[in-house]
Design a protein around this motif. Sequence first.
Motif, PDB file in Angstrom:
ATOM      1  N   ASP A  88      39.464  -4.502  23.634  1.00 13.15           N
ATOM      2  CA  ASP A  88      38.918  -3.169  23.389  1.00 13.15           C
ATOM      3  C   ASP A  88      38.013  -3.236  22.164  1.00 13.15           C
ATOM      4  O   ASP A  88      38.386  -2.781  21.078  1.00 13.15           O
ATOM      5  CB  ASP A  88      40.059  -2.168  23.171  1.00 13.15           C
ATOM      6  CG  ASP A  88      39.547  -0.744  22.982  1.00 13.15           C
ATOM      7  OD1 ASP A  88      38.426  -0.449  23.453  1.00 13.15           O
ATOM      8  OD2 ASP A  88      40.258   0.077  22.356  1.00 13.15           O
ATOM      9  N   PRO A  89      36.815  -3.817  22.325  1.00 11.32           N
ATOM     10  CA  PRO A  89      35.920  -3.980  21.167  1.00 11.32           C
ATOM     11  C   PRO A  89      35.639  -2.640  20.491  1.00 11.32           C
ATOM     12  O   PRO A  89      35.399  -1.639  21.146  1.00 11.32           O
ATOM     13  CB  PRO A  89      34.650  -4.575  21.791  1.00 11.32           C
ATOM     14  CG  PRO A  89      35.118  -5.228  23.053  1.00 11.32           C
ATOM     15  CD  PRO A  89      36.234  -4.363  23.556  1.00 11.32           C
ATOM     16  N   GLY A  90      35.720  -2.646  19.200  1.00 14.91           N
ATOM     17  CA  GLY A  90      35.499  -1.422  18.450  1.00 14.91           C
ATOM     18  C   GLY A  90      35.943  -1.617  17.022  1.00 14.91           C
ATOM     19  O   GLY A  90      36.261  -2.738  16.600  1.00 14.91           O
ATOM     20  N   PRO A  91      35.988  -0.547  16.257  1.00 11.60           N
ATOM     21  CA  PRO A  91      36.386  -0.658  14.853  1.00 11.60           C
ATOM     22  C   PRO A  91      37.806  -1.194  14.699  1.00 11.60           C
ATOM     23  O   PRO A  91      38.683  -0.887  15.504  1.00 11.60           O
ATOM     24  CB  PRO A  91      36.275   0.787  14.338  1.00 11.60           C
ATOM     25  CG  PRO A  91      35.363   1.473  15.295  1.00 11.60           C
ATOM     26  CD  PRO A  91      35.605   0.829  16.621  1.00 11.60           C
ATOM     27  N   ARG A  92      38.011  -1.996  13.675  1.00 10.90           N
ATOM     28  CA  ARG A  92      39.347  -2.488  13.376  1.00 10.90           C
ATOM     29  C   ARG A  92      40.257  -1.313  13.023  1.00 10.90           C
ATOM     30  O   ARG A  92      39.834  -0.375  12.343  1.00 10.90           O
ATOM     31  CB  ARG A  92      39.302  -3.457  12.189  1.00 10.90           C
ATOM     32  CG  ARG A  92      38.529  -4.741  12.451  1.00 10.90           C
ATOM     33  CD  ARG A  92      39.299  -5.694  13.322  1.00 10.90           C
ATOM     34  NE  ARG A  92      38.668  -7.014  13.373  1.00 10.90           N
ATOM     35  CZ  ARG A  92      39.116  -8.021  14.121  1.00 10.90           C
ATOM     36  NH1 ARG A  92      40.188  -7.858  14.869  1.00 10.90           N
ATOM     37  NH2 ARG A  92      38.491  -9.191  14.118  1.00 10.90           N
ATOM     38  N   THR A  93      41.504  -1.387  13.470  1.00 12.17           N
ATOM     39  CA  THR A  93      42.451  -0.302  13.217  1.00 12.17           C
ATOM     40  C   THR A  93      43.251  -0.506  11.939  1.00 12.17           C
ATOM     41  O   THR A  93      44.061   0.350  11.578  1.00 12.17           O
ATOM     42  CB  THR A  93      43.420  -0.168  14.401  1.00 12.17           C
ATOM     43  OG1 THR A  93      44.107  -1.415  14.595  1.00 12.17           O
ATOM     44  CG2 THR A  93      42.672   0.192  15.676  1.00 12.17           C
ATOM     45  N   SER A  94      43.051  -1.624  11.258  1.00 14.11           N
ATOM     46  CA  SER A  94      43.766  -1.879  10.010  1.00 14.11           C
ATOM     47  C   SER A  94      42.946  -2.830   9.149  1.00 14.11           C
ATOM     48  O   SER A  94      41.967  -3.429   9.615  1.00 14.11           O
ATOM     49  CB  SER A  94      45.149  -2.482  10.277  1.00 14.11           C
ATOM     50  OG  SER A  94      45.038  -3.715  10.958  1.00 14.11           O
ATOM     51  N   THR A  95      43.363  -2.984   7.908  1.00 18.94           N
ATOM     52  CA  THR A  95      42.758  -3.931   6.978  1.00 18.94           C
ATOM     53  C   THR A  95      43.683  -5.132   6.835  1.00 18.94           C
ATOM     54  O   THR A  95      44.892  -4.971   6.661  1.00 18.94           O
ATOM     55  CB  THR A  95      42.544  -3.282   5.599  1.00 18.94           C
ATOM     56  OG1 THR A  95      41.607  -2.208   5.736  1.00 18.94           O
ATOM     57  CG2 THR A  95      41.994  -4.299   4.596  1.00 18.94           C
ATOM     58  N   ALA A  96      43.105  -6.345   6.932  1.00 18.82           N
ATOM     59  CA  ALA A  96      43.879  -7.576   6.783  1.00 18.82           C
ATOM     60  C   ALA A  96      43.580  -8.185   5.423  1.00 18.82           C
ATOM     61  O   ALA A  96      42.431  -8.501   5.107  1.00 18.82           O
ATOM     62  CB  ALA A  96      43.527  -8.570   7.887  1.00 18.82           C
ATOM     63  N   THR A  97      44.623  -8.348   4.602  1.00 22.39           N
ATOM     64  CA  THR A  97      44.491  -8.845   3.241  1.00 22.39           C
ATOM     65  C   THR A  97      45.438 -10.008   3.027  1.00 22.39           C
ATOM     66  O   THR A  97      46.588  -9.971   3.480  1.00 22.39           O
ATOM     67  CB  THR A  97      44.804  -7.735   2.222  1.00 22.39           C
ATOM     68  OG1 THR A  97      44.030  -6.570   2.523  1.00 22.39           O
ATOM     69  CG2 THR A  97      44.502  -8.197   0.801  1.00 22.39           C
ATOM     70  N   ALA A  98      44.967 -11.032   2.324  1.00 24.44           N
ATOM     71  CA  ALA A  98      45.807 -12.201   2.059  1.00 24.44           C
ATOM     72  C   ALA A  98      46.827 -11.875   0.969  1.00 24.44           C
ATOM     73  O   ALA A  98      46.469 -11.480  -0.135  1.00 24.44           O
ATOM     74  CB  ALA A  98      44.940 -13.381   1.633  1.00 24.44           C
ATOM     75  N   VAL A  99      48.107 -12.041   1.293  1.00 22.89           N
ATOM     76  CA  VAL A  99      49.184 -11.874   0.316  1.00 22.89           C
ATOM     77  C   VAL A  99      49.306 -13.131  -0.536  1.00 22.89           C
ATOM     78  O   VAL A  99      49.657 -13.083  -1.714  1.00 22.89           O
ATOM     79  CB  VAL A  99      50.515 -11.571   1.033  1.00 22.89           C
ATOM     80  CG1 VAL A  99      51.666 -11.470   0.034  1.00 22.89           C
ATOM     81  CG2 VAL A  99      50.395 -10.279   1.831  1.00 22.89           C
ATOM     82  N   THR A 100      49.022 -14.287   0.073  1.00 26.26           N
ATOM     83  CA  THR A 100      48.969 -15.578  -0.614  1.00 26.26           C
ATOM     84  C   THR A 100      47.696 -16.291  -0.179  1.00 26.26           C
ATOM     85  O   THR A 100      47.004 -15.825   0.735  1.00 26.26           O
ATOM     86  CB  THR A 100      50.181 -16.464  -0.239  1.00 26.26           C
ATOM     87  OG1 THR A 100      50.075 -16.830   1.150  1.00 26.26           O
ATOM     88  CG2 THR A 100      51.496 -15.735  -0.466  1.00 26.26           C
ATOM     89  N   ASP A 101      47.363 -17.405  -0.795  1.00 27.76           N
ATOM     90  CA  ASP A 101      46.313 -18.243  -0.244  1.00 27.76           C
ATOM     91  C   ASP A 101      46.698 -18.602   1.188  1.00 27.76           C
ATOM     92  O   ASP A 101      47.881 -18.875   1.473  1.00 27.76           O
ATOM     93  CB  ASP A 101      46.141 -19.522  -1.064  1.00 27.76           C
ATOM     94  CG  ASP A 101      45.576 -19.259  -2.455  1.00 27.76           C
ATOM     95  OD1 ASP A 101      45.044 -18.152  -2.680  1.00 27.76           O
ATOM     96  OD2 ASP A 101      45.679 -20.158  -3.311  1.00 27.76           O
ATOM     97  N   ALA A 102      45.738 -18.597   2.099  1.00 25.82           N
ATOM     98  CA  ALA A 102      46.089 -18.790   3.503  1.00 25.82           C
ATOM     99  C   ALA A 102      45.004 -19.569   4.242  1.00 25.82           C
ATOM    100  O   ALA A 102      43.841 -19.597   3.837  1.00 25.82           O
ATOM    101  CB  ALA A 102      46.308 -17.438   4.184  1.00 25.82           C
ATOM    102  N   LYS A 103      45.441 -20.211   5.324  1.00 23.98           N
ATOM    103  CA  LYS A 103      44.545 -20.876   6.266  1.00 23.98           C
ATOM    104  C   LYS A 103      44.776 -20.277   7.641  1.00 23.98           C
ATOM    105  O   LYS A 103      45.916 -20.073   8.064  1.00 23.98           O
ATOM    106  CB  LYS A 103      44.802 -22.385   6.307  1.00 23.98           C
ATOM    107  CG  LYS A 103      44.492 -23.110   5.016  1.00 23.98           C
ATOM    108  CD  LYS A 103      44.801 -24.594   5.143  1.00 23.98           C
ATOM    109  CE  LYS A 103      44.572 -25.334   3.836  1.00 23.98           C
ATOM    110  NZ  LYS A 103      44.948 -26.777   3.948  1.00 23.98           N
ATOM    111  N   LEU A 104      43.680 -19.991   8.349  1.00 25.75           N
ATOM    112  CA  LEU A 104      43.750 -19.359   9.659  1.00 25.75           C
ATOM    113  C   LEU A 104      42.877 -20.116  10.640  1.00 25.75           C
ATOM    114  O   LEU A 104      41.929 -20.809  10.253  1.00 25.75           O
ATOM    115  CB  LEU A 104      43.260 -17.905   9.593  1.00 25.75           C
ATOM    116  CG  LEU A 104      43.619 -17.051   8.378  1.00 25.75           C
ATOM    117  CD1 LEU A 104      42.814 -15.774   8.393  1.00 25.75           C
ATOM    118  CD2 LEU A 104      45.103 -16.736   8.393  1.00 25.75           C
ATOM    119  N   LEU A 105      43.181 -19.953  11.922  1.00 23.51           N
ATOM    120  CA  LEU A 105      42.286 -20.377  12.984  1.00 23.51           C
ATOM    121  C   LEU A 105      41.728 -19.117  13.629  1.00 23.51           C
ATOM    122  O   LEU A 105      42.472 -18.171  13.918  1.00 23.51           O
ATOM    123  CB  LEU A 105      43.015 -21.232  14.019  1.00 23.51           C
ATOM    124  CG  LEU A 105      43.409 -22.645  13.588  1.00 23.51           C
ATOM    125  CD1 LEU A 105      44.144 -23.362  14.725  1.00 23.51           C
ATOM    126  CD2 LEU A 105      42.195 -23.451  13.156  1.00 23.51           C
TER     127      LEU A 105
END
Length: 259
Positions: A88-105
């Motif tokens: 469902d492309p559209g505005p994000r429904t939340s904010t994603a913030t790093a609590v610690t240093d992080a690595k993602l794929l």
Amino acid sequence: MTIDLDAVHRAPLFTALDEAASASLRAQMDLVKISKGSVLFAEGADGDHLYVIVEGKLKLGTSSGDGRENLLSILGPGEMFGELSLFDPGPRTSTATAVTDAKLLSLGQAKLLPWLRENPDVALHLLARLAQRLRRTNEAVGDLVFSDVPGRVAKALIDLGERFGKKTDEGLYVHHDLTQEELAQLVGASRETVNKALADFAGRNWLKLDGRAVLITDLDLLLVQFQQVNSMVIPQFLLRYVHALHHRPRSLRTAHLLH
């Protein structure tokens, strides 16, 4: 750069794949590094990528027009988020913030959709993940209506312990990395009220506070606290824990949390 493949393979995107298919999908994903306190994406921003956490923790939250914040969830290695934007492309429904240093794929819609057409089992796992999110959202609404603050604090600690807890000789050590304010936002109460509940639990010797961590020394009594005030809305994973606690020796009553 090496990554924790065990964490990656726990994500719903990979659970239906064999090693060859997993390697092929990982090759299409981008590695993202984010430092503690940085925002990966903001509520209301356009987005078409999902993310799998390899290392570290992130929080998903929303904010009101007057600046109040609500913390929806804390995510760690092996967990996935952002998949809603793929369907469902559209505005994000939340904010994603790093609590610690992080690595993602990271994987974008343009790469994922062709993959889903060739691997329908993966689509089923993603749908199950979306259904699980809806179920947890319904539970959270029920908690706010039917549960008092101590019950919600107990549930939050149990959930954090199930995902981040480490067994020690003294009990279950949960390094959640949250500030007092963030824990209050997760519970949906004021910091003062949450701190009062934590102090009460500590006074009963159910847990010990340790900065941005907690040592749960009596998990079964913490579960009882949750059960007493949430008899109508106990989620299935907690019911399984309560059942296990009543059918195991006391010395084993935290072992079932550790997989």
